[in-house]
Design a protein around this motif. Sequence first.
Motif, mmCIF file in Angstrom:
data_model
loop_
_atom_site.group_PDB
_atom_site.id
_atom_site.type_symbol
_atom_site.label_atom_id
_atom_site.label_comp_id
_atom_site.label_asym_id
_atom_site.label_seq_id
_atom_site.Cartn_x
_atom_site.Cartn_y
_atom_site.Cartn_z
ATOM 1 N N ILE A 31 0.710 -1.287 0.085
ATOM 2 C CA ILE A 31 0.108 0.003 0.113
ATOM 3 C C ILE A 31 0.762 1.297 0.137
ATOM 4 N N LYS A 32 1.930 1.087 0.766
ATOM 5 C CA LYS A 32 2.806 2.398 0.901
ATOM 6 C C LYS A 32 3.500 2.701 -0.492
ATOM 7 N N GLN A 33 3.994 1.616 -1.021
ATOM 8 C CA GLN A 33 4.543 1.734 -2.471
ATOM 9 C C GLN A 33 3.800 2.003 -3.622
ATOM 10 N N SER A 34 2.398 1.545 -3.393
ATOM 11 C CA SER A 34 1.477 2.149 -4.281
ATOM 12 C C SER A 34 1.372 3.512 -4.284
ATOM 13 N N PHE A 35 0.837 4.039 -2.949
ATOM 14 C CA PHE A 35 0.563 5.554 -2.888
ATOM 15 C C PHE A 35 1.868 6.324 -3.329
ATOM 16 N N LYS A 36 2.823 5.614 -2.980
ATOM 17 C CA LYS A 36 4.231 6.798 -3.251
ATOM 18 C C LYS A 36 4.313 6.691 -4.788
ATOM 19 N N ASP A 37 4.235 5.717 -5.433
ATOM 20 C CA ASP A 37 4.131 5.764 -7.148
ATOM 21 C C ASP A 37 3.078 6.567 -7.514
ATOM 22 N N TYR A 38 1.865 6.665 -6.799
ATOM 23 C CA TYR A 38 0.806 7.419 -7.426
ATOM 24 C C TYR A 38 1.155 8.916 -7.000
ATOM 25 N N LEU A 39 1.482 9.345 -5.745
ATOM 26 C CA LEU A 39 1.826 10.691 -5.553
ATOM 27 C C LEU A 39 2.802 11.284 -6.338
ATOM 28 N N VAL A 70 4.400 17.561 -6.871
ATOM 29 C CA VAL A 70 5.155 16.852 -5.752
ATOM 30 C C VAL A 70 6.537 16.490 -6.054
ATOM 31 N N LYS A 71 7.422 16.826 -5.158
ATOM 32 C CA LYS A 71 8.780 16.756 -5.415
ATOM 33 C C LYS A 71 9.443 15.522 -5.147
ATOM 34 N N ARG A 72 8.995 15.139 -3.522
ATOM 35 C CA ARG A 72 9.482 13.660 -3.203
ATOM 36 C C ARG A 72 8.270 13.169 -2.346
ATOM 37 N N VAL A 73 8.512 11.952 -2.314
ATOM 38 C CA VAL A 73 7.343 11.257 -1.186
ATOM 39 C C VAL A 73 8.322 10.307 -0.455
ATOM 40 N N TYR A 74 8.350 10.096 1.049
ATOM 41 C CA TYR A 74 9.081 9.462 1.814
ATOM 42 C C TYR A 74 8.148 8.544 2.712
ATOM 43 N N THR A 75 8.442 7.139 2.679
ATOM 44 C CA THR A 75 7.777 6.343 3.831
ATOM 45 C C THR A 75 8.266 6.522 5.107
ATOM 46 N N GLU A 76 7.496 5.999 6.047
ATOM 47 C CA GLU A 76 8.142 6.201 7.418
ATOM 48 C C GLU A 76 9.467 5.283 7.581
#
Length: 541
Positions: free
Chosen positions: A416-424, A430-436
């Motif tokens: 889920i995290k990777q899917s949202f990161k790719d979508y964002l 959006v410049k960057r997206v970082y997971t916890e």
Amino acid sequence: MKKLLLLLIIITTSITQAQQKIQQQRPKLVVGIVVDQMKMEYLYRFSDDFSQNGFKKLLGDGYTFHNMHYNYMPTYTAPGHASIYTGTTPAVHGIVGNEWFNRTTGKNMYCTDDASVIMLGDGVAKEGEMSPKNMQSTTITDELRMTTNFKGKVIGLSIKDRGAILPAGHFANWAFWFSKTGSFISSTFYGEKLPDWVTQFNQEKKYMTYINKGWDLLNPIATYNESLSDNNPYEGKIDKTKDPVFPYDLKKIYDTKGAEILKSTPYGNDILADFAIKTIEKEALGKDNITDFLTVSFSSTDYVGHTFGAHSIELQDTYLRLDKTIADFIASLDATVGKGNYLLFLTADHAGAENASYLRDHKYDVKNINENTFTTDLKKFSEETFGVNVILDFSNANLFFDKAIIKEKALELSKIKQSFKDYLMTYKEVKRVYTEEEILNSTGNDYYLNFIFKGYDSKQNGDIVVLYGTGNIDFGITGTTHGTPYSYDTHVPCIFYGWNIKKGESYEKKEITQIAPTIAQKIKIPFPNGTESNVLLEILK
């Protein structure tokens, strides 16, 4: 017997002399001034119109750090005040926003909320249910209180509750903030009732003097050539019945909005300065050899900036008037505490962005981001991808997932995290997206990730943090905001003045978290307990 008596006299004299020496190593009063949403650039842009005894006096006779920056994201008011006085970042002191969704509790919270205390004074419901309990680190003001066996007084003042409470720390004698009623209030965290002098000040209703005279320009309008025209498409309104042009009939606005209108004018700074001068007098600050600490946060600059923007005549007039207010405040300190007896520093809790519409009109392709629209899009993506909405909250650029739903539907959180990161990352703004995981495993090599890491508390923040590109702001089409790790939000003034401060200036890059440990070293007290203890050597030499 005589020898024993002589020995006791010698020991007592030595202790007394040692105590006096320590006292001489400290000023009678430390004054911390924070100007809300002040960009360093304003000291340059408005310089020609400043007086000789306000900002120019501080710049000319004090030590100025021209390249002072915040070193974390989010650059908001509450984290800014906490970071100045704790000497650390939100990852340590825990004030990760003004208000935020808390991962552990699953609820929204406000930075200084405390339901266990009661308002003192004539305020409006819940305005006084406030304390510093949510701040996890000690402040420089806390350390002063403990070092002096709680004999040194600490008092925090601001128009905003958070601007008064967080700098004053956990052990303050008092913190006072401005109510919608026009009174300064506090909470039972500090005492059982307001001091009599505060009640008397409130009863005088001095704020009405400012309301009744209205807000007109301090100088002829032709001299405001550092700003845009008086009526331009990038500024909002404090009076919905007219265009945003001078003069403003504050009495008319007061009749519908009440005393709160004062916050969005330069007079919010003036009434605070009046109250600060009265505080020094009535609380006898700086009158003995035990160091006291007064924190003063001028908030109206932030309200004006948010409403009218960085290039409005309203903002320029606010700073020209604040310059006069600062001059009067310095003169009062000289008269009551004495020249050379007080140490003063001035900085800001964050700076501010350019209006995105203004930038677009000058052919810079940036966007006003609507957080509600953004959230709707994310929920739609979730339902289309996973068959269910897995989003618990999206705010302050933090995305929280609903772990209960994810478990119930037997979904895999990492996917889920990777899917949202790719979508964002498909969003242009959006410049960057970082997971916890990426945030907590930061190596220090990613410049932007460094800012997010220092502003991230794994017990409170989200599963994903989004970084918008430079120039894009999550705000409306008028006025301005702040919050990013970019220089327009991080670059603030920092000036030291007064007791044992030499004239000078530095253009080396410095960090806001160096202020508190520098003061600790300067006045010979312990560091706040969360600080990395990096100091401004120029102030200590």
